[in-house]
Design a protein around this motif. Sequence first.
Motif, short mmCIF file in Angstrom:
data_model
loop_
_atom_site.label_atom_id
_atom_site.label_comp_id
_atom_site.label_asym_id
_atom_site.label_seq_id
_atom_site.Cartn_x
_atom_site.Cartn_y
_atom_site.Cartn_z
N ARG A 1 0.83 -1.20 0.00
CA ARG A 1 0.00 0.00 0.00
C ARG A 1 0.87 1.26 0.00
N THR B 1 3.88 1.51 -1.15
CA THR B 1 4.50 1.59 -2.48
C THR B 1 3.52 2.17 -3.50
N ALA B 2 2.28 1.71 -3.45
CA ALA B 2 1.26 2.22 -4.38
C ALA B 2 1.05 3.72 -4.19
N ILE C 1 3.75 5.57 -5.95
CA ILE C 1 3.51 5.55 -7.40
C ILE C 1 2.39 6.54 -7.75
N ASN C 2 1.33 6.53 -6.96
CA ASN C 2 0.21 7.46 -7.21
C ASN C 2 0.68 8.90 -7.21
N THR D 1 0.90 -8.05 -8.10
CA THR D 1 0.20 -7.18 -9.04
C THR D 1 -1.25 -6.97 -8.63
N LEU E 1 -1.25 -4.67 -5.53
CA LEU E 1 -0.79 -3.32 -5.87
C LEU E 1 -1.84 -2.53 -6.64
N MET E 2 -2.41 -3.16 -7.66
CA MET E 2 -3.32 -2.44 -8.55
C MET E 2 -4.57 -1.91 -7.84
N TYR F 1 -4.74 -0.36 -5.20
CA TYR F 1 -4.46 0.93 -4.57
C TYR F 1 -4.08 2.02 -5.57
N ILE F 2 -3.98 1.66 -6.85
CA ILE F 2 -3.59 2.65 -7.87
C ILE F 2 -4.81 3.48 -8.26
N CYS G 1 9.21 -1.52 -10.53
CA CYS G 1 8.57 -1.70 -9.22
C CYS G 1 8.65 -3.17 -8.85
N TYR H 1 10.92 1.59 -7.33
CA TYR H 1 10.05 1.27 -6.18
C TYR H 1 10.30 -0.16 -5.72
#
Length: 179
Positions: free
Chosen positions: A25, A27-28, A31-32, A55, A58-59, A61-62, A131, A148
């Motif tokens: 979270r 990390t996301a 990235i955001n 994946t 992660l996705m 939280y994007i 990442c 990341y």
Amino acid sequence: MDRIKLHDRYFNLFIPNEKIEAAIRQTAMRINSDYSESGSVPVFLSVLNGSFMFTASLMKYITFPCELSFVKLSSYCGTSSTGQVKQLIGVSDSLKGRRVIIVEDIVDSGKTITDMYALLQAQEVEDIKVCTLFLKPAAYKGSVRIDYHAMEIGNEFIVGFGLDYDQLGRQYPDIYIVE
Ligand code: 5GP
Ligand code: MG
């Protein structure tokens, strides 16, 4: 489960799922914030098989508009002198001019990510970011920047959360370390 057996080896519980999810979270969120400004729609390239679970986590939280493709790095059975030529499979559309975020399970020596990076550069992408769920800083010998990483570990061998020991152990929600 505190201890699992895969093939001939035993593995002990090392990182519980809640800790992994919290790190993902964080990390996301990094990235955001890096992709909050407008630009072309980025495409996440998830490197199978190891990064399927990472994946998926992660996705969720994007928050910016993005695409996702699953790719595989395969050895190419051509007549190369080195026998080390790799091929990127699973990319149907051209990546030329795209902003790419490579999603890996673990970066160890860096050989895999270096190959992957070179293959994408050859496709004339606009930008490449890396990442990874795990990074082994003491083992990493590559020159590609790891933008990341959710967690760092030592030179130990781990399984679970997508990572395998000779194809076994990918399904576990926690990370286990070899005994
Ligand atoms: P590298 O090319 O960076 O040396 O290694 C990357 C690949 O080796 C990963 O994609 C993964 O398949 C495998 N690998 C490296 N370290 C580990 C580990 O601790 N556990 C597992 N299961 N695979 C690893
Ligand atoms: Mg892998």
